[in-house]
Each structure stands twice: as structure tokens, then as C-alpha cells.
Design a protein around this motif. Sequence first.
Motif, PDB file in Angstrom:
ATOM      1  N   ALA A 129     -26.495  35.282 -49.359  1.00 39.30           N
ATOM      2  CA  ALA A 129     -28.167  34.960 -49.721  1.00 39.30           C
ATOM      3  C   ALA A 129     -29.080  34.051 -48.442  1.00 39.30           C
ATOM      4  O   ALA A 129     -30.309  34.345 -47.791  1.00 39.30           O
ATOM      5  CB  ALA A 129     -28.649  35.161 -50.897  1.00 39.30           C
ATOM      6  N   TYR A 130     -28.941  33.010 -48.592  1.00 39.77           N
ATOM      7  CA  TYR A 130     -28.423  31.592 -47.656  1.00 39.77           C
ATOM      8  C   TYR A 130     -28.182  32.537 -45.752  1.00 39.77           C
ATOM      9  O   TYR A 130     -28.065  31.503 -45.176  1.00 39.77           O
ATOM     10  CB  TYR A 130     -28.499  30.344 -47.962  1.00 39.77           C
ATOM     11  N   LYS A 131     -27.054  32.783 -45.680  1.00 40.56           N
ATOM     12  CA  LYS A 131     -26.123  33.550 -44.496  1.00 40.56           C
ATOM     13  C   LYS A 131     -25.289  32.012 -44.005  1.00 40.56           C
ATOM     14  O   LYS A 131     -25.362  31.304 -43.264  1.00 40.56           O
ATOM     15  CB  LYS A 131     -27.193  33.336 -43.451  1.00 40.56           C
ATOM     16  N   ILE A 132     -24.687  31.246 -45.182  1.00 39.24           N
ATOM     17  CA  ILE A 132     -24.081  29.964 -44.863  1.00 39.24           C
ATOM     18  C   ILE A 132     -22.634  30.166 -45.224  1.00 39.24           C
ATOM     19  O   ILE A 132     -21.663  29.436 -46.097  1.00 39.24           O
ATOM     20  CB  ILE A 132     -24.102  28.868 -45.476  1.00 39.24           C
ATOM     21  N   LEU A 133     -21.709  31.225 -45.470  1.00 36.79           N
ATOM     22  CA  LEU A 133     -20.606  31.847 -45.417  1.00 36.79           C
ATOM     23  C   LEU A 133     -19.491  31.826 -43.838  1.00 36.79           C
ATOM     24  O   LEU A 133     -19.314  32.261 -43.565  1.00 36.79           O
ATOM     25  CB  LEU A 133     -20.689  33.153 -45.421  1.00 36.79           C
ATOM     26  N   SER A 148     -21.073  35.848 -35.624  1.00 34.63           N
ATOM     27  CA  SER A 148     -21.245  36.369 -35.472  1.00 34.63           C
ATOM     28  C   SER A 148     -21.480  38.622 -36.154  1.00 34.63           C
ATOM     29  O   SER A 148     -22.064  39.207 -35.493  1.00 34.63           O
ATOM     30  CB  SER A 148     -19.355  37.436 -34.623  1.00 34.63           C
ATOM     31  N   ILE A 149     -21.089  37.644 -36.991  1.00 37.93           N
ATOM     32  CA  ILE A 149     -21.527  39.377 -37.704  1.00 37.93           C
ATOM     33  C   ILE A 149     -22.507  39.049 -38.966  1.00 37.93           C
ATOM     34  O   ILE A 149     -22.639  39.528 -40.166  1.00 37.93           O
ATOM     35  CB  ILE A 149     -19.925  39.909 -38.868  1.00 37.93           C
ATOM     36  N   GLY A 150     -22.897  37.885 -38.924  1.00 41.99           N
ATOM     37  CA  GLY A 150     -24.488  37.198 -39.468  1.00 41.99           C
ATOM     38  C   GLY A 150     -24.294  36.734 -40.668  1.00 41.99           C
ATOM     39  O   GLY A 150     -25.162  37.420 -41.591  1.00 41.99           O
ATOM     40  N   LEU A 151     -22.769  36.697 -41.401  1.00 38.87           N
ATOM     41  CA  LEU A 151     -23.157  35.802 -42.710  1.00 38.87           C
ATOM     42  C   LEU A 151     -22.583  34.182 -42.110  1.00 38.87           C
ATOM     43  O   LEU A 151     -22.868  33.331 -43.618  1.00 38.87           O
ATOM     44  CB  LEU A 151     -21.678  36.581 -43.077  1.00 38.87           C
ATOM     45  N   CYS A 152     -23.420  33.784 -41.512  1.00 42.12           N
ATOM     46  CA  CYS A 152     -23.039  32.245 -41.180  1.00 42.12           C
ATOM     47  C   CYS A 152     -24.111  32.056 -39.935  1.00 42.12           C
ATOM     48  O   CYS A 152     -24.500  32.349 -38.939  1.00 42.12           O
ATOM     49  CB  CYS A 152     -21.919  31.626 -40.938  1.00 42.12           C
ATOM     50  N   ILE A 153     -25.374  30.970 -40.178  1.00 46.33           N
ATOM     51  CA  ILE A 153     -25.768  30.439 -39.274  1.00 46.33           C
ATOM     52  C   ILE A 153     -25.734  29.944 -38.410  1.00 46.33           C
ATOM     53  O   ILE A 153     -27.004  29.877 -37.546  1.00 46.33           O
ATOM     54  CB  ILE A 153     -27.232  29.458 -40.006  1.00 46.33           C
ATOM     55  N   GLY A 154     -24.286  29.554 -38.239  1.00 42.28           N
ATOM     56  CA  GLY A 154     -23.910  28.254 -37.248  1.00 42.28           C
ATOM     57  C   GLY A 154     -24.145  27.220 -37.460  1.00 42.28           C
ATOM     58  O   GLY A 154     -24.085  26.573 -36.352  1.00 42.28           O
ATOM     59  N   MET A 155     -24.192  27.061 -38.401  1.00 42.09           N
ATOM     60  CA  MET A 155     -24.077  25.507 -38.370  1.00 42.09           C
ATOM     61  C   MET A 155     -23.187  25.013 -37.861  1.00 42.09           C
ATOM     62  O   MET A 155     -22.951  23.559 -38.135  1.00 42.09           O
ATOM     63  CB  MET A 155     -24.113  25.019 -40.183  1.00 42.09           C
ATOM     64  N   CYS A 156     -21.906  25.766 -38.031  1.00 46.04           N
ATOM     65  CA  CYS A 156     -19.851  25.013 -37.450  1.00 46.04           C
ATOM     66  C   CYS A 156     -20.465  24.429 -36.497  1.00 46.04           C
ATOM     67  O   CYS A 156     -19.583  24.088 -35.248  1.00 46.04           O
ATOM     68  CB  CYS A 156     -19.578  26.352 -37.898  1.00 46.04           C
ATOM     69  N   GLY A 157     -21.500  25.424 -35.353  1.00 40.17           N
ATOM     70  CA  GLY A 157     -21.374  24.833 -33.741  1.00 40.17           C
ATOM     71  C   GLY A 157     -22.758  23.765 -33.557  1.00 40.17           C
ATOM     72  O   GLY A 157     -22.711  23.086 -32.407  1.00 40.17           O
ATOM     73  N   GLY A 158     -22.849  22.866 -34.665  1.00 40.20           N
ATOM     74  CA  GLY A 158     -23.530  21.256 -34.698  1.00 40.20           C
ATOM     75  C   GLY A 158     -25.359  22.564 -34.404  1.00 40.20           C
ATOM     76  O   GLY A 158     -25.773  23.269 -34.581  1.00 40.20           O
ATOM     77  N   GLU A 164     -30.633  23.005 -41.023  1.00 40.67           N
ATOM     78  CA  GLU A 164     -31.211  24.053 -41.240  1.00 40.67           C
ATOM     79  C   GLU A 164     -30.374  24.349 -42.699  1.00 40.67           C
ATOM     80  O   GLU A 164     -30.665  24.451 -43.643  1.00 40.67           O
ATOM     81  CB  GLU A 164     -31.145  25.052 -39.923  1.00 40.67           C
ATOM     82  N   TYR A 165     -29.208  23.562 -42.118  1.00 42.93           N
ATOM     83  CA  TYR A 165     -27.745  24.234 -43.410  1.00 42.93           C
ATOM     84  C   TYR A 165     -28.654  22.915 -44.685  1.00 42.93           C
ATOM     85  O   TYR A 165     -28.342  23.335 -45.631  1.00 42.93           O
ATOM     86  CB  TYR A 165     -26.613  23.724 -42.495  1.00 42.93           C
ATOM     87  N   HIS A 166     -28.645  21.603 -44.156  1.00 41.20           N
ATOM     88  CA  HIS A 166     -29.227  20.336 -44.664  1.00 41.20           C
ATOM     89  C   HIS A 166     -29.948  20.804 -45.726  1.00 41.20           C
ATOM     90  O   HIS A 166     -30.466  21.077 -46.835  1.00 41.20           O
ATOM     91  CB  HIS A 166     -29.116  19.515 -43.781  1.00 41.20           C
TER      92      HIS A 166
END
Length: 342
Positions: A129-133, A148-158, A164-166
Motif C-alpha cells: 500500500a505504501y510502495k515500500i517493498l 522499476s515496477i512501482g513497488l518501491c518509492i526508491g528510498m534505497c537510492g537515498g 518520505e520513507y521515514h
Amino acid sequence: MKDSNGSIIYVGKAKNLKRRVQSYFQQSKAHPQKIIKLVSNIRDFDILLTDTEFEAFMLECKLIREIKPLFNKMMKRPQSYTYVVIDKDRKYPDIEITNHRDEQDGRLYFGPFPSKARVETAIIGIKEAYKILCSNSKRQNSLCLNHSIGLCIGMCGGGPALQEYHDIIEDIIALLNGDSMKVLDDMKLKMDNAAVDFDFETATRYRDRIDAIQFLLRKEKVIEFTEENKNIVVLENLAEDTFKLFLIKRNEILFSKIVTIDNLEVNQLGRIISTTFINTNFPAGSYVKRDEIDEAQIIYNYLKSSHCRYKTIPDHWIRNQNRKTLEKAVTKLIYKKQTDTK
């Protein structure tokens, strides 16, 4: 139920004992292997009669925990209970699942929950739901495949995505604390939209994950209620002029007695209630442990049911020996017809 050595191999409860026992011995292809094996080992029975169904539930829990019968495996394994844990001090504070709680490690714990599978379903649903997979476990400032498939907002890229992840983690903590239902409302909207579009597979997935999250929230309510350490006087009618009195604190029945209105002495009840609660202390702020959650759930469900009425007694009434106020409250409770929801 006992085996040939006299060892207790199963503890159960029944409103209709004859029907319950017969059900074990009737030939049925629907019997699982556990029941077939249990029946083949039964050689004797012991029967304990309780005044109320509530007491039967509580006694069953107590005996299973103390005796650990072979065929009560589901309730005797504390490792089957699961906690949700969040470490807010980490750069990437993930939502994790654990079987152990350590009060000294500074992390936030929610639970215990009796179903690991439902906890896992709920956590996956929240992350979707929050796209943090995120699929990048190392998170070394490089975007993961799931981004790339819309399941992660990109916090792994800093960068901004990490902040936003916090913020999302704070929203999830608010959800688990029962302070915000935003994520559930969003998921319900997506489920409804999927159903309108005839995408029933997606709608079903959302429904299952919404149910799992609601399961977590219901358990958290039970835990919060229990940890408040309330002094609770409970009455359940057994007949027109007879009722069962329970004094409950935390996850324990401290005192119980059958009381008849004809012989009722409210001042004597007031003394019993005051003395019982004054002589029972639980550490302030102590959390519900895995071996306490079953009784806590039973008590919570019982108090919220239509089978009884109850009154919470404030600590200062007991500390100040405020017997008159206590007796007045008990008298009102005895003659009250509907459940006291205080």
C-alpha cells in the motif's frame, strides 16, 4: 483425556459434554489424523465443572499452559506467537517479524500475535500500500528492481525518497497504534475500484490483506486494554436472583463467588473488592507476554460480550479506602440490566 499411563494428553471444553465426547468416537472420514491418533490413545477422562462458559475458557488456557498436553500443540508453543518490530534509529527502519521481545533494545514492538501467517500477510499488504517493498537489502544508494515496477518509492537510492520513507514509517506506527486508519481507507478504496473493474483477483488480495491488518489492530486493542492494569468487577447472571461475581485484573481472575440477591451484603462485597485489589500488584507499564495473550483475549471478548456487565474501579477509590463510593458503584452494577461499557 488420559492415556494408559494416566498422563493427560488433551484438555478441552464443552457446553454439551456428551455430544462433544461422542463426536470424537463417531466413525467419520472428516476426522484429521490428529483426532484419530488422539482417540486411539484415550483410556480415561477427568471432568471439571464450571459455573460459566467464561470460566471454562480460562481454565482450559491455564491447564494447557501448565500441563502442556501432547495434543494441544497449537496453544502450548509460545514460539508460534509473533511480534512486529520497528527500529526507528536505523537509517532504513524496516518493519520486521520476530518471535522474541527484548525490552532493552530500544525498538518498538507490537503484539504478540498468535498467527504468524496473518502477520506476514498484513505486513506485505502495508508495504504494498505504501510502495515500500524494496528488493535491495543492502540499500547502498542504488535503486532496486522493485522500484522499476512501482513497488518501491526508491528510498534505497537515498535522497528525498528516504525522508518520505521515514514519514511513511511514522504513518505505519500510527496505524499499528490505532491512531490513523488512512492506509486501511486507501486499501478499501483500491479494493472497491478493482471490483468495479471486474479485477476480482486483485480485489480478493486487497480484502485478505485488509482482514489481516484489522486482525493486528484488534489484537493491539486487547493488549492495550490489558496493559492498562484495570481493576474490574464483573457480574454474570446465573438465574433470576443469582449471579457470579468475578474480580479481574490484567489477565487474571483474582476472586470469584456465586452471590444471591436475597443474601446480599453490599458492604461485605465492598470489603472483598477493596482488599482483593489492594493486595494484588502488577508492575506498572509491564507488557503482555506471549503466555498471557490467550487469557487477555478471553477476558476482553467476555467483557465486550452480552454475557456480563462490568465496572472499572479507579485505583484512588482503593488507595483512599473509599468504601462508600465503591459500595454504591457495586450496588448500581448489581441492579443494572445492560452491559456497563466503562
